[in-house]
Scaffold this active site. Structure first.
Site, PDB file in Angstrom:
ATOM      1  N   ASP A 153      -1.340   8.958  -4.173  1.00  0.00           N
ATOM      2  CA  ASP A 153      -0.119   8.901  -4.542  1.00  0.00           C
ATOM      3  C   ASP A 153       0.644   7.751  -4.650  1.00  0.00           C
ATOM      4  O   ASP A 153       0.907   7.039  -3.659  1.00  0.00           O
ATOM      5  CB  ASP A 153       0.829   9.704  -3.730  1.00  0.00           C
ATOM      6  CG  ASP A 153       1.861  10.372  -4.067  1.00  0.00           C
ATOM      7  OD1 ASP A 153       2.367   9.883  -5.230  1.00  0.00           O
ATOM      8  OD2 ASP A 153       2.917  11.086  -3.512  1.00  0.00           O
ATOM      9  N   ASP A 197       3.663   7.458 -11.559  1.00  0.00           N
ATOM     10  CA  ASP A 197       3.587   8.169 -10.301  1.00  0.00           C
ATOM     11  C   ASP A 197       2.090   8.766 -10.700  1.00  0.00           C
ATOM     12  O   ASP A 197       2.325   9.902 -11.281  1.00  0.00           O
ATOM     13  CB  ASP A 197       4.697   9.107 -10.111  1.00  0.00           C
ATOM     14  CG  ASP A 197       4.514   9.805  -8.874  1.00  0.00           C
ATOM     15  OD1 ASP A 197       3.640   9.571  -8.150  1.00  0.00           O
ATOM     16  OD2 ASP A 197       5.365  10.554  -8.523  1.00  0.00           O
TER      17      ASP A 197
END
Length: 430
Positions: A76, A287
């Site tokens: 992430d 992201d």
């Protein structure tokens, strides 16, 4: 993607890290180190942090502790702290057993990591029973995990490369919209620019990934990608601010969004809508923890209108005008048998134009995600329906692109490239 910062299909899979080819000789070397650590990415299905059922998340298989325990962690770039589910009464079977690791060290309340103000946490760090540094992390889908800060040895490959003393969260409780699905992952590997992220702690000046658009190997590379066949990369600078703003995540990989094109033509929206406002709302983040791409309301409304107009008479919209897939995606169609070639012809491409000349072009089947019953939804969503005041470029639209995060020069490099070909050229197995 942590809720303090912002917000994570056509193809149902996830990425697993396996063995390595090149090994970083010493993770403590300074930022000018030249060696790199290369790992293959494999595809499987697993949910991500957003509230989409059976989503695709990017996961890495690492080893933690002494003796090493295998852990599957979501990769992430939107989070700053790595964490693991730690063994306990309510912990999933894949949890990390901290008591079995001789190198595990809890971080006490008196440690600088706990006593110094850490603005990167969405909720204040506190002192829990047993003199443990207590943390709570919350995410955009209303899920949360809590536990204590700790340190242990992380290993990313089979050839002995270790990262001793890596700080992470040893989480013992939490809440999730999909607890059964979330239990498939042991935790999360935070990779943003925060000082406690894994990439910051490990000291690599760059890292890259190539996410496969097919059921074949992709690549995660920690270090420099010095390959002529990857050139040229189109770089877009990261946006940096010095003044704290309440709605701006300063440790995210923020870039400048200049335009959204559909079939090569800019959407009819003012340029100012792509700029963050005086509170910092409206930044654009790259992201990997978010699956699709989300746009602020005015830009999404313009894209929705234009896309529906251009597909009128070609694709059949879902009959229910109030249908919204998982609360965020409301441009949906009923489609029977249709080939990828037909989709390339029938659907107008959507291009995300970034500062510096970098572009992400989405076309054909990547524009639509099958949700069952011959229904497909546009893979762009409305970020405001998620409660997120930002533009978010998710990993679905980064497939078959080499994406480099250059931390030293504060830029993100992009180029279209076959991840299967990259894997072969790096000597990784398909």
């Amino acid at each position: 993607m942590e809720s303090s910062s912002s917000s994570s299909v056509v193809l149902p899979w996830v990425i697993f890290l396996c063995g390595a080819v090149l090994v970083h000789p010493n993770p403590t070397l300074p930022a000018n180190q030249s060696a790199s650590l290369i790992l293959p990415l494999k595809a499987m299905q697993i949910p991500n942090k957003l509230s989409f059922h059976h989503n695709v998340s990017l996961t890495v298989s690492v080893a933690v502790g002494s003796p090493p325990q295998r852990a599957t962690m979501v990769l992430d770039t939107g989070s700053h702290l790595s964490w693991l589910h730690c063994a306990g009464a309510a912990a999933p079977p894949s949890s990390f057993n901290s008591g079995a690791s001789t190198s595990y060290r809890p971080i006490p309340c008196s440690a600088p990591t706990c006593t110094n103000p850490i603005s990167e946490f969405s909720l204040p760090v506190s002192c829990a029973a047993g003199n443990l540094c207590h943390v709570i992390l919350s995410y955009a889908d209303a899920s949360a995990v809590e536990g204590s800060l700790a340190a242990d040895t992380f290993r990313l490959d089979e050839s002995g490369t270790t990262f001793p003393g890596t700080v992470f969260g040893c989480m013992v409780s939490g809440s999730s919209p999909n607890p059964e699905e979330d239990s498939k992952a042991t935790g999360l590997l935070g990779m943003n620019r925060g000082r406690l992220s894994f990439v910051s702690q490990s000291g690599f000046p760059k890292f890259s990934y190539c996410i496969s658009g097919r059921d074949s190997s992709g690549v995660l590379l920690l270090g420099a990608a010095d390959y002529q066949w990857l050139r040229p990369l189109n770089y877009t600078p990261m946006i940096q601010i010095t003044t704290p703003l309440p709605n701006f995540d300063k440790i995210a990989y923020t870039v400048r969004l200049q335009a959204i094109l559909i079939a090569g033509r800019p959407l009819s929206v003012p340029e100012s809508v792509f700029e963050p406002d005086h509170t910092g709302a409206g930044q654009t983040m790259v992201d990997s923890g978010t699956q699709f791409t989300f746009l602020l309301g005015p830009v999404y409304a313009a894209l929705k209108s234009e896309f529906l107009n251009r597909t009128a008479g070609i694709l059949q919209p879902v009959e229910d005008p109030n249908f919204v897939f998982q609360g965020a995606m409301d441009v949906c169609y009923r489609i029977g048998d249709i080939s990828r070639v037909d989709l390339e012809v029938a659907l107008p491409s959507v291009t995300v134009v970034l500062g510096g000349g970098a572009e992400i072009r989405v076309s054909g089947e990547r524009l639509l995600y099958g949700i069952g019953g011959n229904r497909y939804c546009l893979t762009f969503g409305n970020s405001e329906l998620l409660g997120v005041e930002a533009y978010v470029i998710g990993h679905h639209h980064q497939q078959d692109m080499w994406v480099e995060f250059d931390l030293v020069n504060s830029r993100v490099g992009l180029t279209e490239f076959s991840c299967e070909l990259a894997s072969r050229r790096m000597g990784l197995e398909s």
